[in-house]
Write a protein that holds these residues in place. Structure first.
Motif, PDB file in Angstrom:
ATOM      1  N   TYR A 247       0.936  -1.329  -0.119  1.00 22.43           N
ATOM      2  CA  TYR A 247      -0.296   0.097  -0.055  1.00 22.43           C
ATOM      3  C   TYR A 247       1.049   1.162   0.031  1.00 22.43           C
ATOM      4  O   TYR A 247       0.534   2.095  -0.859  1.00 22.43           O
ATOM      5  N   GLN A 248       1.784   1.334   0.905  1.00 27.86           N
ATOM      6  CA  GLN A 248       2.635   2.592   1.055  1.00 27.86           C
ATOM      7  C   GLN A 248       3.506   2.740  -0.370  1.00 27.86           C
ATOM      8  O   GLN A 248       3.435   4.148  -0.530  1.00 27.86           O
ATOM      9  N   THR A 249       3.768   1.953  -0.942  1.00 34.28           N
ATOM     10  CA  THR A 249       4.737   2.073  -2.224  1.00 34.28           C
ATOM     11  C   THR A 249       3.509   2.536  -3.225  1.00 34.28           C
ATOM     12  O   THR A 249       4.017   3.626  -3.997  1.00 34.28           O
ATOM     13  N   ALA A 250       2.670   1.967  -3.454  1.00 31.23           N
ATOM     14  CA  ALA A 250       1.466   2.441  -4.499  1.00 31.23           C
ATOM     15  C   ALA A 250       1.233   3.723  -4.166  1.00 31.23           C
ATOM     16  O   ALA A 250       1.058   4.850  -5.111  1.00 31.23           O
ATOM     17  N   ARG A 251       0.960   4.259  -2.843  1.00 33.41           N
ATOM     18  CA  ARG A 251       0.594   5.459  -2.313  1.00 33.41           C
ATOM     19  C   ARG A 251       1.662   6.604  -2.795  1.00 33.41           C
ATOM     20  O   ARG A 251       1.410   7.673  -3.180  1.00 33.41           O
ATOM     21  N   THR A 252       2.899   6.171  -2.669  1.00 33.63           N
ATOM     22  CA  THR A 252       4.014   6.865  -2.838  1.00 33.63           C
ATOM     23  C   THR A 252       4.099   7.174  -4.385  1.00 33.63           C
ATOM     24  O   THR A 252       4.348   8.331  -4.935  1.00 33.63           O
ATOM     25  N   ASP A 253       4.151   6.275  -5.056  1.00 30.89           N
ATOM     26  CA  ASP A 253       3.893   6.147  -6.573  1.00 30.89           C
ATOM     27  C   ASP A 253       2.887   7.481  -7.147  1.00 30.89           C
ATOM     28  O   ASP A 253       3.151   8.383  -7.896  1.00 30.89           O
ATOM     29  N   LEU A 254       1.752   7.218  -6.593  1.00 33.78           N
ATOM     30  CA  LEU A 254       0.803   8.298  -7.061  1.00 33.78           C
ATOM     31  C   LEU A 254       0.871   9.542  -6.461  1.00 33.78           C
ATOM     32  O   LEU A 254       0.783  10.725  -7.416  1.00 33.78           O
ATOM     33  N   MET A 255       1.334   9.854  -5.484  1.00 30.25           N
ATOM     34  CA  MET A 255       1.604  11.097  -4.955  1.00 30.25           C
ATOM     35  C   MET A 255       2.760  11.635  -5.628  1.00 30.25           C
ATOM     36  O   MET A 255       2.705  12.949  -5.890  1.00 30.25           O
ATOM     37  N   GLY A 256       3.648  11.011  -6.027  1.00 24.66           N
ATOM     38  CA  GLY A 256       4.848  11.566  -6.675  1.00 24.66           C
ATOM     39  C   GLY A 256       4.334  11.986  -8.235  1.00 24.66           C
ATOM     40  O   GLY A 256       5.012  13.131  -8.523  1.00 24.66           O
ATOM     41  N   LEU A 257       3.646  11.398  -8.650  1.00 27.91           N
ATOM     42  CA  LEU A 257       2.982  11.755  -9.937  1.00 27.91           C
ATOM     43  C   LEU A 257       1.951  13.022  -9.857  1.00 27.91           C
ATOM     44  O   LEU A 257       2.284  13.673 -10.761  1.00 27.91           O
ATOM     45  N   GLU A 258       1.557  13.044  -8.735  1.00 30.87           N
ATOM     46  CA  GLU A 258       0.710  14.237  -8.494  1.00 30.87           C
ATOM     47  C   GLU A 258       1.478  15.558  -8.285  1.00 30.87           C
ATOM     48  O   GLU A 258       1.256  16.601  -8.802  1.00 30.87           O
ATOM     49  N   GLU A 259       2.660  15.355  -7.443  1.00 30.37           N
ATOM     50  CA  GLU A 259       3.448  16.471  -7.068  1.00 30.37           C
ATOM     51  C   GLU A 259       4.220  16.872  -8.611  1.00 30.37           C
ATOM     52  O   GLU A 259       4.669  18.055  -8.718  1.00 30.37           O
ATOM     53  N   LEU A 260       4.190  16.019  -9.377  1.00 34.20           N
ATOM     54  CA  LEU A 260       5.026  16.432 -10.999  1.00 34.20           C
ATOM     55  C   LEU A 260       3.869  16.704 -11.776  1.00 34.20           C
ATOM     56  O   LEU A 260       4.309  17.461 -12.724  1.00 34.20           O
ATOM     57  N   GLY A 261       2.741  17.185 -11.297  1.00 30.07           N
ATOM     58  CA  GLY A 261       1.731  17.840 -12.018  1.00 30.07           C
ATOM     59  C   GLY A 261       0.939  16.912 -12.913  1.00 30.07           C
ATOM     60  O   GLY A 261       0.226  17.495 -13.789  1.00 30.07           O
ATOM     61  N   LEU A 262       1.378  15.612 -13.118  1.00 24.59           N
ATOM     62  CA  LEU A 262       0.751  14.626 -14.213  1.00 24.59           C
ATOM     63  C   LEU A 262      -0.557  14.034 -13.554  1.00 24.59           C
ATOM     64  O   LEU A 262      -1.447  13.776 -14.548  1.00 24.59           O
ATOM     65  N   LEU A 263      -0.666  14.104 -12.285  1.00 22.89           N
ATOM     66  CA  LEU A 263      -2.090  13.558 -11.865  1.00 22.89           C
ATOM     67  C   LEU A 263      -2.642  14.480 -10.836  1.00 22.89           C
ATOM     68  O   LEU A 263      -2.047  15.456 -10.461  1.00 22.89           O
ATOM     69  N   GLU A 264      -4.222  14.570 -11.079  1.00 24.60           N
ATOM     70  CA  GLU A 264      -4.909  15.332  -9.897  1.00 24.60           C
ATOM     71  C   GLU A 264      -5.620  14.354  -9.018  1.00 24.60           C
ATOM     72  O   GLU A 264      -6.298  13.555  -9.474  1.00 24.60           O
ATOM     73  N   LYS A 265      -5.712  14.934  -7.940  1.00 24.57           N
ATOM     74  CA  LYS A 265      -6.271  13.804  -6.612  1.00 24.57           C
ATOM     75  C   LYS A 265      -7.908  14.285  -6.488  1.00 24.57           C
ATOM     76  O   LYS A 265      -7.955  15.681  -6.487  1.00 24.57           O
ATOM     77  N   LYS A 266      -8.712  13.288  -6.504  1.00 21.24           N
ATOM     78  CA  LYS A 266     -10.114  13.701  -6.127  1.00 21.24           C
ATOM     79  C   LYS A 266     -10.842  12.785  -5.141  1.00 21.24           C
ATOM     80  O   LYS A 266     -10.510  11.618  -5.426  1.00 21.24           O
ATOM     81  N   ARG A 267     -11.568  12.946  -4.273  1.00 22.47           N
ATOM     82  CA  ARG A 267     -12.286  12.329  -3.357  1.00 22.47           C
ATOM     83  C   ARG A 267     -13.721  12.018  -3.949  1.00 22.47           C
ATOM     84  O   ARG A 267     -14.443  12.825  -4.229  1.00 22.47           O
ATOM     85  N   ILE A 268     -14.003  10.873  -4.143  1.00 26.20           N
ATOM     86  CA  ILE A 268     -15.205  10.643  -4.387  1.00 26.20           C
ATOM     87  C   ILE A 268     -16.156   9.975  -3.232  1.00 26.20           C
ATOM     88  O   ILE A 268     -15.784   8.806  -2.960  1.00 26.20           O
ATOM     89  N   GLY A 269     -16.990  10.677  -2.987  1.00 26.07           N
ATOM     90  CA  GLY A 269     -17.818   9.956  -1.647  1.00 26.07           C
ATOM     91  C   GLY A 269     -16.818  10.509  -0.495  1.00 26.07           C
ATOM     92  O   GLY A 269     -16.087  11.331  -0.539  1.00 26.07           O
ATOM     93  N   LYS A 270     -17.155   9.830   0.792  1.00 23.47           N
ATOM     94  CA  LYS A 270     -16.435  10.164   1.950  1.00 23.47           C
ATOM     95  C   LYS A 270     -15.046   9.396   1.736  1.00 23.47           C
ATOM     96  O   LYS A 270     -14.218  10.065   2.676  1.00 23.47           O
ATOM     97  N   GLN A 271     -14.931   8.246   1.371  1.00 27.11           N
ATOM     98  CA  GLN A 271     -13.656   7.693   1.493  1.00 27.11           C
ATOM     99  C   GLN A 271     -12.828   7.262   0.218  1.00 27.11           C
ATOM    100  O   GLN A 271     -11.795   7.218   0.207  1.00 27.11           O
TER     101      GLN A 271
END
Length: 450
Positions: free
Chosen positions: A407-431
């Motif tokens: 889990y932590q590795t997967a989370r770090t990968d996506l957050m890294g792409l977000e920081e580079l401006g390639l991804l945008e994070k959105k919350r769908i519903g509460k969780q």
């Protein structure tokens, strides 16, 4: 599917001229017999083949059968009438078996075909492909794209087809953990139970050998019965013999037992025997293909984990059915089914090589990112997938499943792409947290390329 039973081999009915040519080793006749013999055609194919002048279909069949008899091996799986088989290993099959021995197994696992950093990703993809194709062979109608989306995102199945695919996927993973165990009726039932969970009309049939004789194998297209399996009363003896044959290749002490049969040939015979014995009300085909995998993984053919055999079978399902029927109609000659299975394995290996070749070529297009140390291997693959499928969101769980990471590795990968401006994070519903392709994805990618 109509399968014509071959004529009886009666040398007394053969044309005297043909028999004379055969005895005197007529070059034209012998060349034709040797050439056609390597293909191991069934009677219907022999009838269609062009033949030397004056050679009738009947005489051609008799001569081919005479030549086959000289090299056929008898195989008594069970001391029971109708359960004696024969087979031989033809030259084209021997050549393929040699190729498999060089590339599919061995004590040392070569990384020349599959790069180390990609193994988890290719393995997960292969298991998905096998689960989907094996289920589609049994009637699952879900598309590959929808099925993969379900497996990657770990969403619950919506219908019976998706349940079949999920069952198959989980069973293949179960088999990988059982490759060191001997085959038993209990293990066979466990495989079938996992394959058929929540898909049977009567759930009581899951994980249990059938107790009824009212089982027939139908050709759904032609609407006809093509095979009636042994009675339920015969199953205990037949399944005991099946397990003994499965375990004869390698005993618990690691030594071979009984006459040597090439592992891929034995695995093919095991595949056939499940269909022939038909021990379950439902799920026999999926169980047979799972046993094929189990046996070859047990024998050290580790690369098989990365290959989808059922995808090739699905594309040649008519030939798959004919391989069964030709064996049954021609005196239980297993050579037809063995040859089909080996050809299928050969095509699956070629398909794997082509797939890896495409993936390696795709990676080269993004090599500058790796060279600059901007993205790791998983992030490169995610960026590549986003470029091809911009509408598909990503979740941490999907990255975990696709790349076999925590889990932590997967989370770090996506957050890294977000920081580079390639991804945008959105919350769908509460969780539910999803990552989408950024609106300026192309511009940010161009900046990284510098």
């Amino acid at each position: 599917m109509y399968i014509e039973t071959p004529p009886a081999v009666d040398m007394s009915s053969m044309s005297p001229d043909t028999w004379k040519k055969f005895l005197h080793q007529d070059p034209e006749l012998m060349s034709w017999l040797q050439r056609v013999g390597q293909d191991y055609p069934y009677w219907a194919e022999v009838r269609r083949r062009a033949k030397p002048s004056g050679l009738s279909s009947q005489d051609a069949w008799v001569l081919l059968k005479i030549m086959r008899q000289a090299t056929l091996r008898s195989l008594i799986v069970c001391d029971k009438q109708g359960f004696t088989f024969s087979f031989q290993t033809t030259e084209p099959t021997l050549e393929k078996l040699h190729r498999f021995d060089l590339h599919l197994g061995g004590m040392l696992r070569s990384d020349s075909l599959i790069p180390v950093e990609d193994k988890n990703r290719y393995l997960v993809s292969s298991i998905m492909e096998e689960a989907i194709a094996s289920s589609q062979l049994e009637g699952a109608s879900t598309t590959r794209e929808v099925a993969k989306e379900m497996l990657r995102k770990q969403r619950p199945p919506r219908d019976k087809s998706e349940q079949m695919i999920l069952n198959n996927y989980q069973t293949i993973r179960f088999i990988r953990d059982k490759e060191k165990e001997l085959m038993t009726v209990e293990l066979l039932c466990q495989i079938q139970e996992r394959m058929t969970q929540n898909t049977l009309r009567d759930p009581a049939h899951a994980g249990h050998v059938r107790l009824t004789d009212s089982v027939e194998v139908w050709n759904e297209v032609a609407g006809e019965v093509v095979y009636v399996p042994p009675s339920a009363a015969e199953l205990p003896e037949l399944l005991a013999a099946f397990c003994e044959f499965a375990n004869a290749g390698v005993k618990a002490d690691g030594k071979a037992g009984g006459p040597f049969i090439h592992p891929i040939v034995r695995a093919s015979i095991l595949h056939f025997l499940i269909g022939y014995i038909h021990p379950f009300i439902d799920g026999n085909g999926r169980t047979a293909r799972a046993v094929f995998y189990w046996y070859l993984l047990r024998q050290g053919y580790w690369l098989l984990e990365y290959m989808s055999i059922s995808r090739i079978i699905h594309m040649s399902s008519v030939q798959y059915a004919k391989a069964y029927l030709h064996t049954e109609h021609d005196g239980n000659d297993l050579t037809y089914f063995i040859n089909y299975q080996v050809k299928t394995l050969d095509l699956a290996f070629d398909s794997l090589q082509q797939y890896i070749g495409r993936k390696v070529a795709e990676k080269k297009q993004l090599y500058e990112f790796k060279r600059l140390g901007v993205l790791n291997e998983r992030q490169l693959a995610i960026v590549q997938e986003i470029a091809k499928n911009p509408e598909n969101p990503w979740s941490i769980r999907e990255v975990e499943n696709r790349f076999g990471t925590v889990y932590q590795t997967a989370r770090t990968d996506l957050m890294g792409l977000e920081e580079l401006g390639l991804l945008e994070k959105k919350r769908i519903g509460k969780q539910k947290l999803l990552y989408f392709r950024a609106d300026d994805f192309d511009q940010q990618l161009a900046k990284l390329k510098g």
